[in-house]
Design a protein around this motif. Structure first.
Motif, short mmCIF file in Angstrom:
data_model
loop_
_atom_site.label_atom_id
_atom_site.label_comp_id
_atom_site.label_asym_id
_atom_site.label_seq_id
_atom_site.Cartn_x
_atom_site.Cartn_y
_atom_site.Cartn_z
N ILE A 1 1.50 8.39 -10.63
CA ILE A 1 1.12 7.18 -10.39
C ILE A 1 1.71 6.32 -11.56
N LEU A 2 2.35 5.36 -10.96
CA LEU A 2 2.95 4.28 -11.76
C LEU A 2 1.95 3.12 -12.10
N LYS A 3 1.60 2.66 -11.08
CA LYS A 3 0.78 1.43 -11.19
C LYS A 3 -0.32 1.30 -10.31
N THR A 4 -1.55 0.91 -10.45
CA THR A 4 -2.82 0.76 -9.33
C THR A 4 -3.19 -0.78 -9.55
N GLU A 5 -3.31 -1.42 -8.48
CA GLU A 5 -3.33 -2.86 -8.69
C GLU A 5 -4.79 -3.04 -7.47
N ILE A 6 -5.79 -3.52 -7.82
CA ILE A 6 -6.84 -3.99 -7.17
C ILE A 6 -6.86 -5.27 -6.46
N LEU A 7 -6.45 -5.20 -5.21
CA LEU A 7 -6.27 -6.27 -4.22
C LEU A 7 -7.45 -6.91 -3.71
N SER A 8 -8.63 -6.34 -3.43
CA SER A 8 -9.75 -6.65 -3.15
C SER A 8 -10.91 -5.69 -3.56
N ASP A 9 -11.86 -6.36 -4.06
CA ASP A 9 -13.39 -5.46 -4.36
C ASP A 9 -14.62 -6.21 -3.82
N TRP B 1 -16.05 -6.17 -0.53
CA TRP B 1 -16.87 -5.44 -0.03
C TRP B 1 -16.71 -3.91 -0.26
N TYR B 2 -15.55 -3.37 -0.32
CA TYR B 2 -15.38 -2.26 -0.63
C TYR B 2 -14.02 -2.33 -1.75
N THR B 3 -13.42 -1.51 -1.94
CA THR B 3 -12.16 -1.65 -2.71
C THR B 3 -10.81 -1.55 -2.35
N LEU B 4 -9.98 -2.38 -2.22
CA LEU B 4 -8.53 -2.14 -1.67
C LEU B 4 -7.75 -2.12 -2.84
N LYS B 5 -6.87 -0.88 -2.85
CA LYS B 5 -6.04 -0.75 -3.95
C LYS B 5 -4.59 -0.82 -3.33
N LYS B 6 -3.50 -1.20 -4.25
CA LYS B 6 -2.27 -0.81 -4.01
C LYS B 6 -1.86 -0.33 -4.99
N VAL B 7 -1.16 1.04 -4.61
CA VAL B 7 -0.75 2.08 -5.75
C VAL B 7 0.90 2.28 -5.51
N THR B 8 1.59 2.29 -6.76
CA THR B 8 2.67 2.28 -6.81
C THR B 8 3.14 3.82 -7.43
N PHE B 9 3.71 4.85 -6.94
CA PHE B 9 3.92 6.20 -7.17
C PHE B 9 5.24 6.61 -6.90
N ASN B 10 5.60 7.57 -7.88
CA ASN B 10 6.69 8.45 -7.66
C ASN B 10 6.47 9.84 -7.09
N ILE B 11 7.01 10.43 -5.93
CA ILE B 11 6.71 11.49 -5.37
C ILE B 11 8.03 12.35 -5.47
N LEU B 12 7.77 13.59 -5.64
CA LEU B 12 9.18 14.69 -5.88
C LEU B 12 9.13 15.12 -4.35
N LYS B 13 10.30 14.94 -3.64
CA LYS B 13 10.28 15.33 -2.29
C LYS B 13 10.92 16.64 -2.22
N LYS B 14 10.69 17.20 -1.02
CA LYS B 14 11.19 18.69 -0.99
C LYS B 14 12.62 18.91 -1.05
N ASP B 15 13.52 18.03 -1.05
CA ASP B 15 14.75 18.21 -1.47
C ASP B 15 15.19 18.08 -3.03
N GLY B 16 14.21 17.93 -3.80
CA GLY B 16 14.22 17.79 -5.11
C GLY B 16 14.33 16.46 -5.64
N THR B 17 14.67 15.60 -4.95
CA THR B 17 14.77 14.26 -5.40
C THR B 17 13.44 13.71 -5.52
N SER B 18 13.41 12.37 -6.47
CA SER B 18 12.37 11.70 -6.76
C SER B 18 12.35 10.25 -6.04
N GLU B 19 11.41 10.07 -5.37
CA GLU B 19 11.20 8.46 -4.67
C GLU B 19 10.12 7.70 -5.17
#
Length: 193
Positions: free
Chosen positions: A8-16, A18-36
């Motif tokens: 997880i690189l960054k979490t932003e609260i877009l709305s809280d 009624w409930y909580t809406l978050k925007k999450v920016t993350f790196n994911i290691l894909k099955k081919d070994g690359t990161s995105e």
């Protein structure tokens, strides 16, 4: 099962509001070994519980009908939805939550429930996991008219339907709620009614 690595690189609260809406920016290691790097929004409304009440003697089930704004916005002409009784856990354990919700919404005071499974209902955008229950009911268990809590803005109609009628309502698009369809099909598959 693949072992994906998420950072997880960054979490932003877009709305809280009624409930909580978050925007999450993350790196994911894909099955081919690359990161995105990806960015997704997730709506956190807490976890919930749902129950289908059934009566073996009369062959009936208890459902509810209430206004659901998101369905109205998405083309449901009157916004009314037929559903199994459900509610958010609100820091309760799932069994206690569903007993409380059952009495508030349907007017039936039940003491014995059976948890049958749990499921993520919309895992692409909502964090909620839902705990699914069934329970037998009888007329003697009816302690109030139900209808929900006015201070929570609930205005719930309680429906007692034959099991066959409820199944037919799936076929003719009168029941479109996923959790309700899942529980009705569970009852059917397990030959409970």
């Amino acid at each position: 099962m693949q072992n994906t690595k998420i950072d997880i690189l960054k979490t932003e609260i877009l709305s809280d509001n009624w409930y909580t809406l978050k925007k999450v920016t993350f790196n994911i290691l894909k099955k081919d070994g690359t990161s995105e790097t990806q960015s997704r929004e997730a709506y956190d409304r807490g976890n919930g519980a749902v129950i289908l009440l059934y009566n073996k003697i009369s062959g009936t089930v208890i459902l509810t009908r209430q206004f659901r704004l998101p369905t109205f916005i998405n083309g449901n002409p009157d916004g009314m939805l037929i559903e199994a009784c459900a509610g958010l856990l609100d820091n309760d354990n799932p069994e206690e939550c569903i007993k409380r919700e059952t009495e508030e919404e349907t007017g039936y005071k039940i003491s014995k429930v059976e948890k049958v499974f749990e499921a993520y209902m919309s895992p692409g955008s909502v964090t909620e996991i839902l705990h699914f229950f069934v329970a037998e009911y009888s007329n003697e268990m009816k302690v109030t008219n139900g209808g929900g809590l006015a201070d929570e803005g609930e205005n719930i109609e309680v429906l007692e339907l034959s099991f066959d009628e409820a199944l037919a309502m799936i076929d003719n698009d009168e029941i479109k709620d996923a959790k309700t369809i899942m529980l009705l099909q569970f009852i059917r598959l397990k030959n409970i009614l």
